[in-house]
Design an enzyme around this catalytic site. Structure first.
Site, PDB file in Angstrom:
ATOM      1  N   GLY A  31      95.156 -26.425   2.076  1.00 33.77           N
ATOM      2  CA  GLY A  31      95.743 -27.659   2.579  1.00 33.77           C
ATOM      3  C   GLY A  31      94.738 -28.778   2.755  1.00 33.77           C
ATOM      4  O   GLY A  31      93.612 -28.717   2.251  1.00 33.77           O
ATOM      5  N   GLU A  35      92.091 -35.539  -3.891  1.00 36.31           N
ATOM      6  CA  GLU A  35      92.236 -35.738  -5.353  1.00 36.31           C
ATOM      7  C   GLU A  35      91.795 -34.505  -6.147  1.00 36.31           C
ATOM      8  O   GLU A  35      92.258 -34.306  -7.269  1.00 36.31           O
ATOM      9  CB  GLU A  35      91.448 -36.973  -5.822  1.00 36.31           C
ATOM     10  CG  GLU A  35      92.065 -38.293  -5.434  1.00 36.31           C
ATOM     11  CD  GLU A  35      91.539 -38.813  -4.115  1.00 36.31           C
ATOM     12  OE1 GLU A  35      91.144 -38.002  -3.237  1.00 36.31           O
ATOM     13  OE2 GLU A  35      91.531 -40.050  -3.933  1.00 36.31           O
ATOM     14  N   HIS A  37      92.364 -31.298  -5.328  1.00 36.87           N
ATOM     15  CA  HIS A  37      93.560 -30.445  -5.403  1.00 36.87           C
ATOM     16  C   HIS A  37      94.612 -31.079  -6.311  1.00 36.87           C
ATOM     17  O   HIS A  37      95.267 -30.388  -7.096  1.00 36.87           O
ATOM     18  CB  HIS A  37      94.191 -30.273  -4.017  1.00 36.87           C
ATOM     19  CG  HIS A  37      93.308 -29.649  -2.990  1.00 36.87           C
ATOM     20  ND1 HIS A  37      92.801 -30.343  -1.917  1.00 36.87           N
ATOM     21  CD2 HIS A  37      92.845 -28.377  -2.871  1.00 36.87           C
ATOM     22  CE1 HIS A  37      92.075 -29.534  -1.172  1.00 36.87           C
ATOM     23  NE2 HIS A  37      92.074 -28.339  -1.729  1.00 36.87           N
ATOM     24  N   GLN A  61      88.993 -15.298   5.554  1.00 35.56           N
ATOM     25  CA  GLN A  61      87.780 -15.754   4.845  1.00 35.56           C
ATOM     26  C   GLN A  61      86.848 -16.553   5.742  1.00 35.56           C
ATOM     27  O   GLN A  61      85.844 -17.087   5.271  1.00 35.56           O
ATOM     28  CB  GLN A  61      88.154 -16.513   3.575  1.00 35.56           C
ATOM     29  CG  GLN A  61      88.831 -17.850   3.771  1.00 35.56           C
ATOM     30  CD  GLN A  61      89.327 -18.429   2.455  1.00 35.56           C
ATOM     31  OE1 GLN A  61      90.325 -17.979   1.920  1.00 35.56           O
ATOM     32  NE2 GLN A  61      88.640 -19.440   1.926  1.00 35.56           N
ATOM     33  N   VAL A 176      85.904 -33.025  -8.788  1.00 35.24           N
ATOM     34  CA  VAL A 176      86.298 -34.439  -8.633  1.00 35.24           C
ATOM     35  C   VAL A 176      85.381 -35.037  -7.561  1.00 35.24           C
ATOM     36  O   VAL A 176      85.182 -34.438  -6.494  1.00 35.24           O
ATOM     37  CB  VAL A 176      87.784 -34.561  -8.231  1.00 35.24           C
ATOM     38  CG1 VAL A 176      88.164 -36.021  -8.015  1.00 35.24           C
ATOM     39  CG2 VAL A 176      88.672 -33.923  -9.302  1.00 35.24           C
ATOM     40  N   SER A 185      85.966 -32.841  -0.787  1.00 35.27           N
ATOM     41  CA  SER A 185      86.125 -31.603  -0.013  1.00 35.27           C
ATOM     42  C   SER A 185      86.896 -31.929   1.252  1.00 35.27           C
ATOM     43  O   SER A 185      86.693 -33.003   1.847  1.00 35.27           O
ATOM     44  CB  SER A 185      84.748 -31.052   0.361  1.00 35.27           C
ATOM     45  OG  SER A 185      84.861 -30.110   1.410  1.00 35.27           O
ATOM     46  N   ARG A 187      86.354 -30.672   3.960  1.00 36.38           N
ATOM     47  CA  ARG A 187      85.369 -30.680   5.052  1.00 36.38           C
ATOM     48  C   ARG A 187      84.629 -32.019   5.152  1.00 36.38           C
ATOM     49  O   ARG A 187      83.953 -32.260   6.151  1.00 36.38           O
ATOM     50  CB  ARG A 187      84.373 -29.526   4.893  1.00 36.38           C
ATOM     51  CG  ARG A 187      85.006 -28.167   5.183  1.00 36.38           C
ATOM     52  CD  ARG A 187      83.989 -27.051   5.274  1.00 36.38           C
ATOM     53  NE  ARG A 187      84.566 -25.837   5.817  1.00 36.38           N
ATOM     54  CZ  ARG A 187      84.981 -24.791   5.099  1.00 36.38           C
ATOM     55  NH1 ARG A 187      84.874 -24.802   3.786  1.00 36.38           N
ATOM     56  NH2 ARG A 187      85.498 -23.734   5.692  1.00 36.38           N
TER      57      ARG A 187
HETATM   58  O1  PAF Z   1      89.406 -22.504  -2.349  1.00 42.83           O
HETATM   59  C1  PAF Z   1      90.157 -22.382  -1.368  1.00 42.83           C
HETATM   60  O2  PAF Z   1      90.715 -23.350  -0.829  1.00 42.83           O
HETATM   61  C2  PAF Z   1      90.416 -20.987  -0.815  1.00 42.83           C
HETATM   62  O3  PAF Z   1      89.275 -20.201  -0.862  1.00 42.83           O
HETATM   63  C3  PAF Z   1      91.611 -20.272  -1.491  1.00 42.83           C
HETATM   64  C4  PAF Z   1      91.329 -20.000  -2.955  1.00 42.83           C
HETATM   65  C5  PAF Z   1      92.858 -21.129  -1.348  1.00 42.83           C
HETATM   66  C6  PAF Z   1      91.865 -18.934  -0.811  1.00 42.83           C
HETATM   67  O4  PAF Z   1      92.196 -19.103   0.531  1.00 42.83           O
END
Ligand code: PAF
Length: 280
Positions: A31, A35, A37, A61, A176, A185, A187
């Site tokens: 989420g 750009e 994504h 993760q 990008v 990113s 972040r």
């Molecule tokens: O790249 C990411 O945003 C995450 O590592 C992913 C691939 C959605 C897995 O949670």
């Protein structure tokens, strides 16, 4: 565009699409879309009849000391951006939906997960491969789209797909960047104005390395040293790693004769950023 939050709603839709022989593209995300994504969603929409975008901040993760709770979230805006980019369906499950009580199975790729990001984040890739496996099983994608920005993630997922015979084609899309070079990113939103300026050191260091290699520097260690010196001149930056590796194996490169990946992870105050450059 539909938005579903449960596995059963998702599976019903996927079953319908499969009955109609429709090709399915998957863009897995956490989420806070940008750009980067959107470029994956657009590519998937061009190449497939249907595109599923998953939006899930995957707890497995993140290590306990990482930014799971503060990770930026904005589902409403994500849905708008995904729809504008051509998504057919959003899957936005809760953590309980993905990891119900009693969940106890993980998918782990060994070897390449010990290097680079895996050194600093030892449990990270196990969480990524577990959630991505679940998403592959649930969405049965013809193709799945990932960004080159997370170069090691791409290598790890490709290894998993090959080893475990997932019937999916992995499509890797270019990084990008903002106009000034900063890799997009989610972040980046953590950065203050001053930190945002300091963060340019990542892409600038990669450009420096490219220039050095193009102008004849053939010693890997010398390139890494000059990159290190350059970053150390930025007071807000703290190097986590700088590595030059064989683009296929991710093992340390000894020369620039084969395609190499130059990767770096740098903390700008509290915000850890990564970037990379593929030289073929
Ligand atoms: O790249 C990411 O945003 C995450 O590592 C992913 C691939 C959605 C897995 O949670």
């Amino acid at each position: 565009m539909k938005i579903v939050t449960t596995v059963s709603e998702l599976v019903d839709i996927i079953n319908d699409w499969q009955k109609n022989n429709q090709t399915i593209g998957l863009v897995a995300t956490m989420g806070y879309l940008h750009e980067g994504h959107q470029s994956l969603i657009k590519k998937s929409a061009e190449e497939n009849d249907r595109t599923v975008v998953s939006i899930f901040v995957n707890p497995t993760q993140f290590a306990p000391n990482e930014d799971l709770t503060s990770y930026p979230r904005d589902l409403e805006n994500d849905c708008r951006l995904a729809e504008n980019s051509g998504a057919s369906l959003i899957f936005a499950p809760s953590a309980e939906e993905m990891y119900p009580n009693g969940f106890n199975s993980y998918v782990e790729v060994v070897g390449i997960t010990d290097l680079l990001e895996g050194k600093s984040r030892p449990t990270h890739f196990r969480g990524v491969t577990t959630v991505v496996s679940k998403l592959f099983h649930l969405t049965c994608p013809t193709r799945a789209y990932f960004g080159q920005k997370d170069a090691q993630q791409v290598a790890v997922i490709s290894q998993m797909v090959c080893d475990l015979n997932f019937p999916v084609q992995i499509v890797v899309c270019p990084i990008v960047r903002e106009a000034d070079g900063l890799a997009k990113s989610s972040r980046n939103t953590y950065l203050s104005k001053k930190e945002r300026q300091a963060a340019l050191v990542l892409s600038q260091t990669l450009s420096l390395a490219e220039e050095l290699i193009k102008t004849g520097e053939w010693r890997v260690a010398a390139v890494i040293q000059k990159m290190t010196d350059f970053i150390n001149n930025e007071p807000l930056a703290q190097i986590d790693y700088i590595e030059i590796v064989d683009a296929k194996t991710l093992n340390m490169a000894e020369s620039f004769t084969q395609p190499v990946l130059i990767l770096l992870a740098v903390k700008i105050n509290q915000t850890r950023l990564i970037d990379n450059l593929l030289l073929v």
